[in-house]
Design a protein around this motif. Structure first.
Motif, mmCIF file in Angstrom:
data_model
loop_
_atom_site.group_PDB
_atom_site.id
_atom_site.type_symbol
_atom_site.label_atom_id
_atom_site.label_comp_id
_atom_site.label_asym_id
_atom_site.label_seq_id
_atom_site.Cartn_x
_atom_site.Cartn_y
_atom_site.Cartn_z
ATOM 1 N N THR A 73 0.813 -1.216 0.000
ATOM 2 C CA THR A 73 0.000 0.000 0.000
ATOM 3 C C THR A 73 0.850 1.272 0.000
ATOM 4 O O THR A 73 0.321 2.358 -0.195
ATOM 5 C CB THR A 73 -0.924 0.042 1.237
ATOM 6 O OG1 THR A 73 -0.098 -0.095 2.406
ATOM 7 C CG2 THR A 73 -1.941 -1.090 1.212
ATOM 8 N N ARG A 74 2.144 1.164 0.228
ATOM 9 C CA ARG A 74 3.015 2.355 0.215
ATOM 10 C C ARG A 74 3.807 2.479 -1.091
ATOM 11 O O ARG A 74 4.719 3.286 -1.199
ATOM 12 C CB ARG A 74 4.000 2.334 1.394
ATOM 13 C CG ARG A 74 3.352 2.506 2.720
ATOM 14 C CD ARG A 74 2.767 3.919 2.890
ATOM 15 N NE ARG A 74 2.117 4.022 4.173
ATOM 16 C CZ ARG A 74 0.850 3.687 4.396
ATOM 17 N NH1 ARG A 74 0.091 3.269 3.398
ATOM 18 N NH2 ARG A 74 0.340 3.792 5.601
ATOM 19 N N GLN A 77 4.262 5.951 -2.502
ATOM 20 C CA GLN A 77 5.181 6.856 -1.803
ATOM 21 C C GLN A 77 6.639 6.442 -2.018
ATOM 22 O O GLN A 77 7.540 7.281 -2.056
ATOM 23 C CB GLN A 77 4.887 6.860 -0.295
ATOM 24 C CG GLN A 77 3.610 7.586 0.091
ATOM 25 C CD GLN A 77 2.352 6.758 -0.146
ATOM 26 O OE1 GLN A 77 2.417 5.537 -0.310
ATOM 27 N NE2 GLN A 77 1.215 7.418 -0.165
ATOM 28 N N ALA A 360 3.867 9.288 9.238
ATOM 29 C CA ALA A 360 2.927 9.172 8.117
ATOM 30 C C ALA A 360 3.430 9.985 6.925
ATOM 31 O O ALA A 360 3.865 11.133 7.091
ATOM 32 C CB ALA A 360 1.556 9.683 8.549
ATOM 33 N N PHE A 361 3.369 9.401 5.741
ATOM 34 C CA PHE A 361 3.810 10.124 4.539
ATOM 35 C C PHE A 361 2.980 11.384 4.332
ATOM 36 O O PHE A 361 3.458 12.364 3.778
ATOM 37 C CB PHE A 361 3.746 9.215 3.317
ATOM 38 C CG PHE A 361 4.945 8.328 3.174
ATOM 39 C CD1 PHE A 361 6.106 8.798 2.571
ATOM 40 C CD2 PHE A 361 4.932 7.037 3.666
ATOM 41 C CE1 PHE A 361 7.235 7.988 2.447
ATOM 42 C CE2 PHE A 361 6.046 6.222 3.540
ATOM 43 C CZ PHE A 361 7.196 6.698 2.931
ATOM 44 N N GLU A 362 1.735 11.344 4.774
ATOM 45 C CA GLU A 362 0.858 12.510 4.601
ATOM 46 C C GLU A 362 1.415 13.717 5.355
ATOM 47 O O GLU A 362 1.084 14.861 5.049
ATOM 48 C CB GLU A 362 -0.561 12.212 5.110
ATOM 49 C CG GLU A 362 -1.281 11.106 4.353
ATOM 50 C CD GLU A 362 -0.700 9.709 4.586
ATOM 51 O OE1 GLU A 362 -0.258 9.423 5.714
ATOM 52 O OE2 GLU A 362 -0.671 8.915 3.623
ATOM 53 N N ALA A 363 2.267 13.443 6.368
ATOM 54 C CA ALA A 363 2.835 14.546 7.149
ATOM 55 C C ALA A 363 4.049 15.157 6.464
ATOM 56 O O ALA A 363 4.592 16.156 6.928
ATOM 57 C CB ALA A 363 3.246 14.026 8.530
ATOM 58 N N ASP A 365 6.354 16.477 2.940
ATOM 59 C CA ASP A 365 6.250 16.945 1.551
ATOM 60 C C ASP A 365 7.079 16.021 0.654
ATOM 61 O O ASP A 365 7.646 15.033 1.133
ATOM 62 C CB ASP A 365 6.635 18.431 1.424
ATOM 63 C CG ASP A 365 8.115 18.684 1.665
ATOM 64 O OD1 ASP A 365 8.895 17.702 1.704
ATOM 65 O OD2 ASP A 365 8.503 19.853 1.806
ATOM 66 N N GLU A 366 7.160 16.340 -0.618
ATOM 67 C CA GLU A 366 7.820 15.410 -1.542
ATOM 68 C C GLU A 366 9.328 15.319 -1.301
ATOM 69 O O GLU A 366 9.983 14.398 -1.756
ATOM 70 C CB GLU A 366 7.502 15.758 -3.010
ATOM 71 C CG GLU A 366 8.054 17.045 -3.543
ATOM 72 C CD GLU A 366 7.374 18.294 -2.957
ATOM 73 O OE1 GLU A 366 7.921 19.384 -3.174
ATOM 74 O OE2 GLU A 366 6.315 18.195 -2.274
ATOM 75 N N ARG A 371 5.935 18.694 7.211
ATOM 76 C CA ARG A 371 5.302 19.988 6.920
ATOM 77 C C ARG A 371 5.148 20.839 8.179
ATOM 78 O O ARG A 371 5.332 22.053 8.147
ATOM 79 C CB ARG A 371 3.903 19.763 6.332
ATOM 80 C CG ARG A 371 3.916 19.199 4.933
ATOM 81 C CD ARG A 371 2.465 18.998 4.484
ATOM 82 N NE ARG A 371 2.332 17.841 3.629
ATOM 83 C CZ ARG A 371 2.546 17.845 2.328
ATOM 84 N NH1 ARG A 371 2.915 18.941 1.725
ATOM 85 N NH2 ARG A 371 2.391 16.743 1.623
ATOM 86 N N ASP A 384 6.464 5.431 7.585
ATOM 87 C CA ASP A 384 5.376 4.444 7.661
ATOM 88 C C ASP A 384 5.266 3.619 6.376
ATOM 89 O O ASP A 384 4.415 3.878 5.526
ATOM 90 C CB ASP A 384 4.053 5.178 7.945
ATOM 91 C CG ASP A 384 2.894 4.218 8.060
ATOM 92 O OD1 ASP A 384 3.124 3.007 8.233
ATOM 93 O OD2 ASP A 384 1.735 4.685 7.969
ATOM 94 N N TRP A 385 6.165 2.643 6.241
ATOM 95 C CA TRP A 385 6.100 1.687 5.137
ATOM 96 C C TRP A 385 6.643 0.374 5.670
ATOM 97 O O TRP A 385 7.280 0.338 6.726
ATOM 98 C CB TRP A 385 6.941 2.155 3.939
ATOM 99 C CG TRP A 385 8.396 2.354 4.262
ATOM 100 C CD1 TRP A 385 8.949 3.473 4.843
ATOM 101 C CD2 TRP A 385 9.481 1.428 4.097
ATOM 102 N NE1 TRP A 385 10.302 3.300 5.039
ATOM 103 C CE2 TRP A 385 10.665 2.048 4.589
ATOM 104 C CE3 TRP A 385 9.592 0.138 3.584
ATOM 105 C CZ2 TRP A 385 11.915 1.436 4.577
ATOM 106 C CZ3 TRP A 385 10.847 -0.480 3.572
ATOM 107 C CH2 TRP A 385 11.986 0.169 4.061
#
Ligand code: FAD
Length: 431
Positions: A73-74, A77, A360-363, A365-366, A371, A384-385
């Protein structure tokens, strides 16, 4: 963070000297940053060295598509990180350290000699010669109120002013090698979302009978097919081998199923995998062999002489098959092809090869910057992978370390902090 005029804008603190942190340090120093690397332990790379004990599996030579699928699921990312620095680039980089690599029969890639120590030695020499400064026995404990980094050291607590930080603190397994997961509250307190660390590539408890445990703990079971289905009903089958332990099962075949099994245990309280103990033989042939007259011979003898099933495989059958099914060739044959083994708990995180969960990757940036904490980058297993063993863990740690290092470089170059004329390193402000 401190006001921009108090420290050298080009200095970066890398915290954590595993593969991810060392790789971040390398690209930073090559890009002209001043790099200070801090680690809680007396020396860096302890888990990398441990990984080398059983043969350092650096990466894998399978197709890019198959490789990327290992991140589940990762994948989305991890894919950009591997596009920039994938298995081929990693091998080239290792060759640049003067270490040859080879592809094993399974497609796994190892350094010649299999060990991590020569690679780590050559790498550390190159990093030191390039100017990376190492600070051992510096355990990061968060930030002071003013935003300086806090470290516990043998000389007492010290705080270090720096604007740009790469955190590469590892997961939470094998804590004695340095990665304790103690960083989790330090980030969650600052509002960074972190998925709970969980065992990945781990063993499981079964609850063997005393008789089976005493007789077979430590015995390898090979070669078998293990099958399981995840919560969405998706079936998964893999051939390989595992080891019976005093508590249950572990080893590469079990690790390959471990994420699905762990999640199923969390959802349903236990998980059943099915073992095919005779992968080379069709069910009909198996039943035909078991149905041959056996005279006065026991079924156990019959199993050994007709099918070559003995030792731990025969023990598993006796442990898991009812007396009635054992006496019936059709039911015994079916059990040999799909022996249900109920797994009741994952072994503790500290025993696992790696951790699932993390920042979490959502936290991020690229560039892998948090952030909510501008100037703070993250890399490696603390993200988180998860992935199975096979070199996928190290490949993503190296790749994310490189991405975080390049991200930190871009950040300072874009003036995340105003450049300063001085060329000082991070400034100790007390301690
Ligand atoms: C037995 C074993 C065998 C393995 N074999 C393989 C293999 O063959 N192939 C593969 O791909 N992967 C393998 N792995 C997994 C692989 O070693 C890890 O995924 C990898 O080392 C993680 O790299 P990292 O840089 O993210 O973290 P780590 O290597 O864990 O490094 C983190 C560093 O951060 C430091 N640190 C942590 N907290 C702090 C703090 N608060 N302050 C300062 N420093 C801190 C630690 O001391 C440590 O040096 C194996 C793991 C184990 C346990």
């Amino acid at each position: 963070m401190l006001p921009a005029d108090s420290v050298d804008a080009r200095s970066v603190a890398v915290i954590g000297g595993g593969p991810a942190g060392l790789m971040a340090a390398e690209v930073l120093i090559q890009g002209g940053a001043r790099v200070d690397l801090f680690d809680a332990m007396p020396s860096v790379g302890r888990k990398l060295l441990m990984a080398g004990r059983g043969g350092l599996n650096l990466t894998h030579a399978e197709s890019a598509e198959a490789f990327l699928a290992r991140y589940g699921t990762r994948r989305a990312q991890i894919e950009p990180l591997l596009k920039a620095f994938g298995p081929e680039a990693l091998r080239g980089w290792i060759h640049g350290l003067g270490i040859d690599t080879f592809v094993g029969t399974s497609g796994r890639v190892f350094p010649t000699g299999m060990k991590a120590a020569p690679l780590l030695r050559a790498w550390l020499r190159r990093l030191r010669e390039s100017g990376v400064r190492f600070h051992m026995r510096h355990r990061w404990c968060g930030w002071t109120e003013r935003g300086a980094l806090r470290f516990a050291t043998p000389q007492g607590e010290q705080s270090i002013d720096t604007h740009t930080v790469v955190l590469a603190l590892g997961g939470g397994s094998w804590a004695r090698l340095g990665s304790t997961g103690a960083w989790v509250p330090l980030l969650t307190q600052r509002g960074v979302p972190v998925a709970a660390l969980q065992p990945s590539n781990c063993g499981f408890d079964v609850g063997w009978s005393e008789h089976f445990r005493t007789r077979f703990a430590g015995h390898p079971v090979k070669s078998v097919i293990a099958a399981c289905a995840d919560s969405s009903g998706l079936a998964y089958r893999q051939q390989g081998e595992f080891v019976v332990t005093a508590n249950g099962v572990e080893g590469s075949l079990i690790y390959a199923l471990s994420a699905r099994v762990r999640d199923e245990i969390t959802a349903a309280g236990s998980a059943v995998i099915h073992l095919d103990l005779a992968p080379g033989m069709a069910l009909q042939r198996l039943i035909a062999e078991l149905s041959r007259p056996r005279g006065a011979r026991s079924m156990a003898n019959h199993l050994r002489s007709r099918l070559g099933i003995e030792g731990v495989k025969a023990g598993l059958i006796r442990e898991l098959v009812s007396t009635q099914d054992f006496a019936d060739p059709a039911r015994l044959g079916a059990a040999i092809k799909a022996l249900p083994l109920r797994l009741i708990a994952a072994r503790p995180l500290d025993e696992a090869i790696s951790s699932a969960g993390g920042v979490a990757f959502e936290a991020l940036d690229e560039r892998l910057m948090i952030r909510a904490l501008p100037g703070v980058f993250c890399a490696g297993e603390m993200l988180d992978w998860e992935a199975p063993t096979g070199g996928y863990l190290l490949t993503a740690c190296f790749a994310s370390g490189r991405a975080a290092g390049l991200g930190a470089l871009a950040w300072i170059e874009a003036g995340g902090i105003e450049p300063m004329p001085s060329n000082r390193g991070p400034r100790r402000v007390d301690g």
